[in-house]
Design an enzyme around this catalytic site. Sequence first.
Site, PDB file in Angstrom:
ATOM      1  N   ASP A  46      -5.053   8.911  11.098  1.00  0.00           N
ATOM      2  CA  ASP A  46      -3.695   8.465  11.350  1.00  0.00           C
ATOM      3  C   ASP A  46      -3.086   9.041  12.622  1.00  0.00           C
ATOM      4  O   ASP A  46      -3.332  10.185  12.991  1.00  0.00           O
ATOM      5  CB  ASP A  46      -2.798   8.833  10.161  1.00  0.00           C
ATOM      6  CG  ASP A  46      -3.076   7.929   8.969  1.00  0.00           C
ATOM      7  OD1 ASP A  46      -2.955   6.698   9.141  1.00  0.00           O
ATOM      8  OD2 ASP A  46      -3.444   8.442   7.903  1.00  0.00           O
ATOM      9  N   GLU A  97       0.860  -1.183   0.000  1.00  0.00           N
ATOM     10  CA  GLU A  97       0.000   0.000   0.000  1.00  0.00           C
ATOM     11  C   GLU A  97       0.890   1.224   0.000  1.00  0.00           C
ATOM     12  O   GLU A  97       1.732   1.386   0.884  1.00  0.00           O
ATOM     13  CB  GLU A  97      -0.844   0.037   1.270  1.00  0.00           C
ATOM     14  CG  GLU A  97      -2.033  -0.882   1.216  1.00  0.00           C
ATOM     15  CD  GLU A  97      -2.661  -1.005   2.587  1.00  0.00           C
ATOM     16  OE1 GLU A  97      -2.816   0.016   3.268  1.00  0.00           O
ATOM     17  OE2 GLU A  97      -2.950  -2.144   2.963  1.00  0.00           O
TER      18      GLU A  97
END
Lengths: 257, 394
Positions: A58, A47
């Site tokens: 995140d 990814e």
Amino acid sequence: MSVRLTTLFEKKKSNILSVYFTAGYPEINDTLKIVKNLDAAGVDFIEIGMPFSDPLADGPVIQESSQKAIQNGMTINLLFEQLTDLRKQTQIPVVLMGYLNPVMQYGEEAFLSKCAEVGIDGLILPDLPMEIYNQDWKVLTKKFDISNIFLITPQSSEERIKAIDNASNGFVYVVSSNSITGTNKKFDRQAEYYNSIKQMNLKNPTLIGFGIHDSETFKEACQYSNGVIVGTAFIKHISKQGICKDSISSFVVQLKG
Amino acid sequence: MNTFSPTKEGFYGEFGGAFVPEMLYPNVLELQNRYREIIETDAFQKEFSELLRDYVGRPTPLFYSKNLSKEHGAHIYLKREDLNHTGAHKINNTIGQILVAKKLNKKRIIAETGAGQHGVATATACALMGLECVIYMGAVDIERQKPNVDRMKLLGAEVVSATSGSKTLKDATNEAIRAWINNPVDTHYIIGSVVGPHPYPDMVAMFQSVISEEIKLQLKEKTGSENPDYVIACLGGGSNAIGAFYHFIDNNKTKPIAVEAGGEGVYSGKTAATIALGKKGIIHGSKTYLIQTEDGQIVEPHSISAGLDYPGIGPVHAYLNDTKKATVVSVTDEEALEAAHELSQKDGIIPALESAHALAYLKKMTFKKEDVVVINLSGRGDKDLATYQKHLKL
Ligand SMILES: Cc1ncc(COP(=O)(O)O)c(C=O)c1O
């Protein structure tokens, strides 16, 4: 689904390892080197994160790598340029991960078309809701043969999980706990949650991510799913040990235990 | 009813929606499914209006400023939101949302804050209702709005410093959203403006709409007509502005004017003037205008006023702007400082720096002498004393 992803999920049913890194980090031109070294180290798919200034899902490690990557000058345009020769060099499946706003500015159709051109297999956009995907994106992703991957969490209802499984073509990303990325104080062993997903017999493979950082958490997660996704632990590793072949292969070896 | 309520999915035209990561989907869905049903009950309305009256101190006065009226050649009224408990309009929303949170059985409250006014208003509501309270505030804002940090602590809240990005309101909002992802079950996030995923923009607008509801009654009593010619408010995320505009939109007479923070000038690179510079995109779960680079990175804004230092605007304002139901303009840091100085000396009211942006726009307008103008004085300026001291050389 792209041939590369289909082949992977047909050949391999367990212990799939996917690694995430942020494009443009640590250095602007590291993208393809990291891809090749991960491929050589035996990772199953990759990814690549498209850095965003405000990555809501995140934790600090991926936030910082994103900020550094943006400072280094990474953009979606540049990333596609760097990936021009991707398929001359490797056949490992590659999925792009990022947030909706930069993709919107690039233009949805232009973006998907470019993904297809360079050989990207799938897309993870955490802030693209399934409803908007079904309405505005589905036809386009089909047209360009790009898999769209959705997340499910311990909070997702059974009904929601089924709807997501239906809308998915690729795999379902099972978020390990109620958290943003990089919460590896402890890897929540949510046996009940994982088992309930297993028993739902989803049509897509499942991969568990968020918080997987060593061989213990890797094995644990693999008991309940087709494999795992590792991000923060890898970013931490390359921040300290660099991106050379040896460094990356020793990370993968240790993780697999 | 009004013609600018969002659709079931939270869209005002093309703006709004709920672009949230799946981790927040259940929380946002719960709110979407229940907010109107909760708010529209008689019991809720009764409790809400009693608290606004007895605790917040509403209705706030509508003050006819003879000095400003004379200076600008029109009839100028100040809606005194600065006289609310805690000193700004923000508490209208926090009282409303904390009642919603209680109905949803939440035990813990989180919030972002820029100027600290929303943080103080949240901490106040939490103290009143006995809920745990954590406030996220940019490190830069913790410095420049120190008195409010101390007030939040005195009220029993924990203040967490946001150290990412520009270390201001945008980043505090990021941190609050991340904290919500990490604690989805027992925690309610009280957003302080008409931003964020649906249903926040609509819910916050409903709670702030009391401002224009009161203006209507007060103007009717004072002038015989309930609709002014202009209603002017500063625009950060847009909660005081939508509150002041709410009952005047689409009445054919009233022109709503929203004043953004021009910072050092719209083209100086140090600005928070979103409509002037923004392009369509997604910020904090909502489609709206935002200041961003060509490749979609959100730009760190600048305003002398912490409460307006935000690179987006609420989706309802993007919609009102595009449909020309409201006009969006901007004034600079300097113009706002000057307006604050003047109101202090001429009317004996020290306005918040945010509110001073609305006042400053008066100078750029030309009025007919019979025009009735309402300025929403969204907050008081005690929190800004350090900035006033520095820039006005007191
Ligand atoms: C007094 C005052 N006015 C205005 C604002 C800006 O917010 P909004 O645009 O949501 O009214 C703030 C925000 O902190 C504020 O404290």
